[in-house]
Design a protein around this motif. Structure first.
Motif, short mmCIF file in Angstrom:
data_model
loop_
_atom_site.label_atom_id
_atom_site.label_comp_id
_atom_site.label_asym_id
_atom_site.label_seq_id
_atom_site.Cartn_x
_atom_site.Cartn_y
_atom_site.Cartn_z
N ILE A 197 0.86 -1.18 0.00
CA ILE A 197 0.00 0.00 0.00
C ILE A 197 0.90 1.23 0.00
O ILE A 197 1.68 1.45 0.93
CB ILE A 197 -0.95 -0.02 1.20
N VAL A 198 0.81 2.00 -1.07
CA VAL A 198 1.79 3.06 -1.35
C VAL A 198 1.08 4.40 -1.50
O VAL A 198 -0.14 4.51 -1.53
CB VAL A 198 2.56 2.74 -2.65
N LEU A 199 1.90 5.44 -1.61
CA LEU A 199 1.42 6.76 -2.01
C LEU A 199 1.55 6.83 -3.52
O LEU A 199 2.66 6.71 -4.05
CB LEU A 199 2.25 7.85 -1.35
N ALA A 200 0.45 7.00 -4.23
CA ALA A 200 0.49 7.07 -5.69
C ALA A 200 0.23 8.49 -6.15
O ALA A 200 -0.70 9.15 -5.67
CB ALA A 200 -0.53 6.12 -6.29
N ILE A 324 -3.61 7.25 -1.47
CA ILE A 324 -3.02 6.08 -0.82
C ILE A 324 -3.77 4.84 -1.29
O ILE A 324 -4.94 4.65 -0.96
CB ILE A 324 -3.08 6.24 0.71
N VAL A 325 -3.09 4.02 -2.09
CA VAL A 325 -3.71 2.84 -2.69
C VAL A 325 -2.68 1.71 -2.74
O VAL A 325 -1.50 1.90 -2.44
CB VAL A 325 -4.22 3.13 -4.13
N ASP A 326 -3.12 0.53 -3.16
CA ASP A 326 -2.19 -0.59 -3.31
C ASP A 326 -1.56 -0.57 -4.69
O ASP A 326 -2.08 0.04 -5.64
CB ASP A 326 -2.92 -1.91 -3.08
N GLU A 327 -0.42 -1.24 -4.80
CA GLU A 327 0.31 -1.28 -6.08
C GLU A 327 -0.56 -1.81 -7.21
O GLU A 327 -0.46 -1.35 -8.36
CB GLU A 327 1.53 -2.19 -5.95
N VAL A 403 -1.35 -15.21 -9.71
CA VAL A 403 -1.22 -14.09 -8.77
C VAL A 403 -0.36 -13.00 -9.39
O VAL A 403 -0.73 -11.81 -9.38
CB VAL A 403 -0.63 -14.58 -7.43
N ARG A 404 0.80 -13.36 -9.94
CA ARG A 404 1.69 -12.37 -10.54
C ARG A 404 1.04 -11.70 -11.75
O ARG A 404 1.12 -10.49 -11.92
CB ARG A 404 3.02 -13.02 -10.94
N GLU A 405 0.41 -12.51 -12.60
CA GLU A 405 -0.21 -11.95 -13.81
C GLU A 405 -1.42 -11.08 -13.48
O GLU A 405 -1.87 -10.29 -14.32
CB GLU A 405 -0.61 -13.08 -14.76
N SER A 406 -1.94 -11.20 -12.26
CA SER A 406 -3.06 -10.37 -11.81
C SER A 406 -2.59 -9.08 -11.14
O SER A 406 -3.39 -8.33 -10.59
CB SER A 406 -3.94 -11.16 -10.85
N GLY A 407 -1.27 -8.84 -11.16
CA GLY A 407 -0.75 -7.59 -10.64
C GLY A 407 -0.27 -7.64 -9.21
O GLY A 407 0.03 -6.59 -8.62
N TYR A 408 -0.18 -8.83 -8.63
CA TYR A 408 0.22 -8.98 -7.24
C TYR A 408 1.62 -9.56 -7.13
O TYR A 408 2.13 -10.19 -8.07
CB TYR A 408 -0.76 -9.89 -6.49
N VAL A 419 4.08 -6.17 -15.23
CA VAL A 419 3.41 -5.40 -14.17
C VAL A 419 4.39 -4.42 -13.54
O VAL A 419 4.08 -3.24 -13.35
CB VAL A 419 2.84 -6.35 -13.10
N ALA A 420 5.60 -4.91 -13.24
CA ALA A 420 6.60 -4.05 -12.61
C ALA A 420 6.96 -2.87 -13.52
O ALA A 420 7.12 -1.74 -13.06
CB ALA A 420 7.85 -4.87 -12.29
N GLU A 421 7.06 -3.12 -14.82
CA GLU A 421 7.43 -2.07 -15.75
C GLU A 421 6.32 -1.02 -15.87
O GLU A 421 6.58 0.19 -15.86
CB GLU A 421 7.73 -2.66 -17.12
N LEU A 422 5.08 -1.47 -15.97
CA LEU A 422 3.97 -0.55 -16.17
C LEU A 422 3.69 0.29 -14.93
O LEU A 422 3.24 1.43 -15.03
CB LEU A 422 2.70 -1.33 -16.56
N THR A 423 3.97 -0.25 -13.75
CA THR A 423 3.71 0.48 -12.52
C THR A 423 4.93 1.23 -11.99
O THR A 423 4.81 2.01 -11.05
CB THR A 423 3.23 -0.47 -11.40
N SER A 424 6.11 1.01 -12.59
CA SER A 424 7.37 1.55 -12.06
C SER A 424 7.58 1.10 -10.62
O SER A 424 8.17 1.83 -9.81
CB SER A 424 7.36 3.09 -12.13
N ALA A 425 7.09 -0.10 -10.30
CA ALA A 425 7.20 -0.61 -8.94
C ALA A 425 8.62 -1.07 -8.64
O ALA A 425 9.29 -1.61 -9.51
CB ALA A 425 6.22 -1.77 -8.74
N GLU A 426 9.06 -0.83 -7.43
CA GLU A 426 10.37 -1.33 -7.01
C GLU A 426 10.29 -2.84 -6.83
O GLU A 426 9.32 -3.38 -6.31
CB GLU A 426 10.78 -0.67 -5.69
N SER A 427 11.35 -3.53 -7.27
CA SER A 427 11.34 -4.99 -7.16
C SER A 427 11.46 -5.45 -5.72
O SER A 427 10.88 -6.47 -5.35
CB SER A 427 12.49 -5.59 -7.99
N ALA A 428 12.17 -4.69 -4.90
CA ALA A 428 12.36 -5.10 -3.51
C ALA A 428 12.41 -3.88 -2.61
O ALA A 428 13.46 -3.56 -2.05
CB ALA A 428 13.63 -5.93 -3.36
N PRO A 429 11.31 -3.16 -2.46
CA PRO A 429 11.32 -1.96 -1.62
C PRO A 429 11.53 -2.32 -0.15
O PRO A 429 11.00 -3.32 0.33
CB PRO A 429 9.93 -1.36 -1.85
#
Length: 647
Positions: A197-200, A324-327, A403-408, A419-429
């Motif tokens: 759950i992040v600040l977007a 404030i939402v989830d990845e 699970v991974r293909e559903s964005g989790y 998913v990681a590329e489209l969201t710019s999510a950190e791989s290991a925050p």
């Protein structure tokens, strides 16, 4: 809002104003391309922790840099903590019919993942106790599901009750327990995947404030949200105030995470206790944080739908600065998936300004998606065995790929590459936090009515002749509305200002007009109930004129420290009889003009199959509020209750 007993918030409000005065004296300076918040002090640093300080949710390691197989769509490098996912073992042939039905209840947030798991499980032959198995997925808002689970789903027949519950966070298991659901809901679940759950923030805003590259602490987020000149000082006055979006902690996990982060920042402790929650100084600081909230909504999807609508009309920054939402919600938004009602998802073009997930330096909570087989008497031994087989599948290599293909993140904390590329999510925050124990969660829920931003609300009721028609619940439409409004008043607490008005036509004028003036509900609840009971259906529906007139009246009372709103309930279309009124375009023009300086949120509720849904949606959208569907009149009380928790 909450159904908690109203209590005086005068002392808390005075402390809140003292905090606001202190905060107004602070300034934000742009340094090295990012914002360094001055004056946060110890409360902004004491909460900071390292990855080693974190105890991840059971069955998951959300911040780990792990991968089951680099070629399997996961990110990061394998580590010694890696889970070796086993292959699924479907049956050679399906068992005998009729199949055992496993009903799975999810949250709105994780419904897509749970639905995908159900589809993947059903796609292979299953034989449990000699019977084939069919998994059926359903969903409800987290807070409502927890309440129903605690009571054993009394409104559903035995064959309609779920046998599996997968809320998006373990907190809802805690809430169900606290609500008396010990006999039905197991104490612990098995995580099937996680989402931080992040600040977007829209990309341009994240870049301008420097947080895309140098994440802030939560204290800095709250400080920035309280600075009305932040965007102007950074060269973007067109973005207006810093608008921070939060879901209600009574309804959604992201709302709980937001409140917990605020309490942790205010108390200076990441390890929250009930004592922290009830400490007056901490509560006053949290209440000051809440003043920056534009308004609360029921689910992240509500916020993101409005952000997208705002972008279409000009800029997403017109509606929000950060939410404030989830990845996973960030992933959905960035690929063009939105939902006006949280039920129907619509695929469109990706947004011009994608959201960027920001991981505050002092920690972020993790939605761990725990799965439990319910202990209800309606779950027999065969159904339980089938349910457990579905949960087994969810943790297999095939289930975790879903699970991974559903964005989790899977149980190794890994995301799908795309998913990681489209969201710019950190791989290991670093900084992943498990939610605290149930006593703390319950204390936050109980305290919310005392610290949330106060409301200033006018109920505006259509009194056209059609409101005298019977609905399908053995009462007239107006009687159903009266009962629903009276029940909704229980969601307000002392300090909230609430009023009542109605509109129809008599002798060429709009009547009855204001029935109970907007005043502190601690003083005028009796007048409100009396006014609600006095309403009668009369004639026409001067919708456009009534909305414009009362929006202007509410704007004249606008208070920046309150959520200023109208709750409009209508069962028809604009019809004025012989009187001359403004048109729809003029009404929308009025609403847009008010929204620029003294924004009044007009929440609309369509209250019959004949309601002008399109116009009601246009009204709410023009004010940054939301449309609610009660076109089935028997649902009006539940829908209105949902609406008033979203201020």
């Amino acid at each position: 809002m909450s159904s908690a007993t109203p209590r005086s918030r005068g002392g808390a409000r005075r402390r809140r104003e003292q905090v606001r005065r202190r905060r107004r004296r602070r300034t934000l300076a742009a340094v090295l391309g990012f914002v360094l918040v001055v004056g946060v002090g110890a409360t902004a640093t004491a909460f900071m922790l390292s990855r080693a300080d974190v105890e991840p949710p059971a069955g998951a390691s959300p911040g780990a840099s792990q991968s089951a197989d680099p070629g399997d769509g996961a990110t990061g490098e394998p580590t010694a903590e890696q889970i070796d996912f086993q292959d699924d073992e479907p049956a050679a042939a399906p068992g005998a019919e009729p199949c055992t039905t496993v009903s799975v209840l999810s949250s709105f947030e994780n419904a897509e993942m749970v639905g995908n798991l159900a589809a993947a499980y059903n796609a292979q032959p299953r034989d449990v106790a000699g019977r084939c198995v069919t998994v059926v997925a359903g969903k409800d808002k987290s807070g409502i599901a927890a309440e129903e689970a605690a009571a054993g789903f009394p409104d559903l027949g035995a064959d309609e009750r779920p046998s599996v519950w997968i809320p998006d966070a373990s907190t809802w298991l805690s809430i169900a327990h606290a609500g008396g659901g010990v006999a039905v809901v197991p104490e612990d679940g098995v995580s099937v995947g996680s989402s931080n759950i992040v600040l977007a923030m829209p990309q341009p805003l994240a870049d301008a404030v420097g947080w895309a590259d140098s994440p802030p602490s939560w204290g800095e987020v709250f400080e920035a949200a309280d600075d009305g000149q932040l965007w102007a000082d950074l060269g973007h006055p067109e973005w207006g105030d810093f608008k921070l979006g939060k879901t209600s902690p009574l309804i959604a996990s992201s709302g709980q995470a937001a409140m917990l982060s605020s309490y942790a920042t205010s108390s200076g402790s990441a390890n929250l206790s009930v004592a922290d929650i009830i400490t007056p100084a901490v509560a006053a600081e949290v209440a000051a944080h809440e003043l920056s909230v534009s308004h609360y909504m029921a689910t992240p999807e509500h916020f993101l739908w409005h952000a997208r609508e705002s972008e279409v009309q000009g800029s997403s920054a017109d509606f929000l600065s950060a939410v404030i939402v989830d990845e996973t919600s960030v992933w959905s938004y960035n690929r063009g998936i939105t939902s006006r009602d949280g039920v129907t998802r619509v695929a469109g073009d990706p947004p011009v300004d994608p959201l960027v997930p920001i991981y505050p330096t002092d920690g972020f909570y993790v939605a761990d998606n725990p799965a439990v087989v319910l202990n209800g008497s309606w779950v027999d031994d065969v159904e339980r065995a089938a349910a457990e087989d579905f949960l087994r599948f969810s943790t297999t290599a095939q289930g975790q790929q879903v699970v991974r293909e559903s964005g989790y993140r899977d149980l190794n904390g890994s995301l799908d590459d795309a998913v990681a590329e489209l969201t710019s999510a950190e791989s290991a925050p670093s900084g992943a936090l498990a939610f605290p124990d149930r006593n703390v969660v319950a204390a936050v829920a109980e305290a919310f009515p005392e610290v949330r931003k106060d409301a200033q609300v006018l109920f505006l009721v259509d009194l056209s002749a059609s409101m005298g028609y019977d609905n399908t619940a053995g009462q007239t439409r107006l009687e159903g509305a009266q009962h629903a409004i009276t029940a909704a008043l229980d969601h307000f607490t002392a300090g909230d200002r609430v009023g009542l008005a109605g509109f129809t036509t008599t002798d060429g004028t709009i009547t009855p007009g204001l029935v109970a003036p907007v005043a502190d509900i601690a003083d005028n609840r009796g007048a409100l109930v009396e006014g609600v009971n006095s309403l009668e259906p009369v004639a026409h529906t001067p919708l456009y004129q009534a909305v414009a007139d009362f929006a202007q009246q509410q704007a004249a009372m606008w208070d920046p420290d309150r959520i200023n709103a109208i709750v409009l309930l209508s069962d028809g279309v604009n019809a004025t009889g012989d009187i001359e009124t403004i048109g729809q375009d003029d009404m929308i023009h009025v609403l847009h003009g008010l929204h620029a300086e003294t924004p009044v949120l007009v929440f609309t509720l369509g209250y019959s199959p004949d309601a002008d849904v399109e116009t009601l949606q246009a009204i709410s959208s023009a004010t940054g509020a939301h449309y609610y569907d009660a076109t089935d009149p028997t649902e009006v009380e539940a829908v209105l209750g949902d609406l008033v928790t979203s201020f």
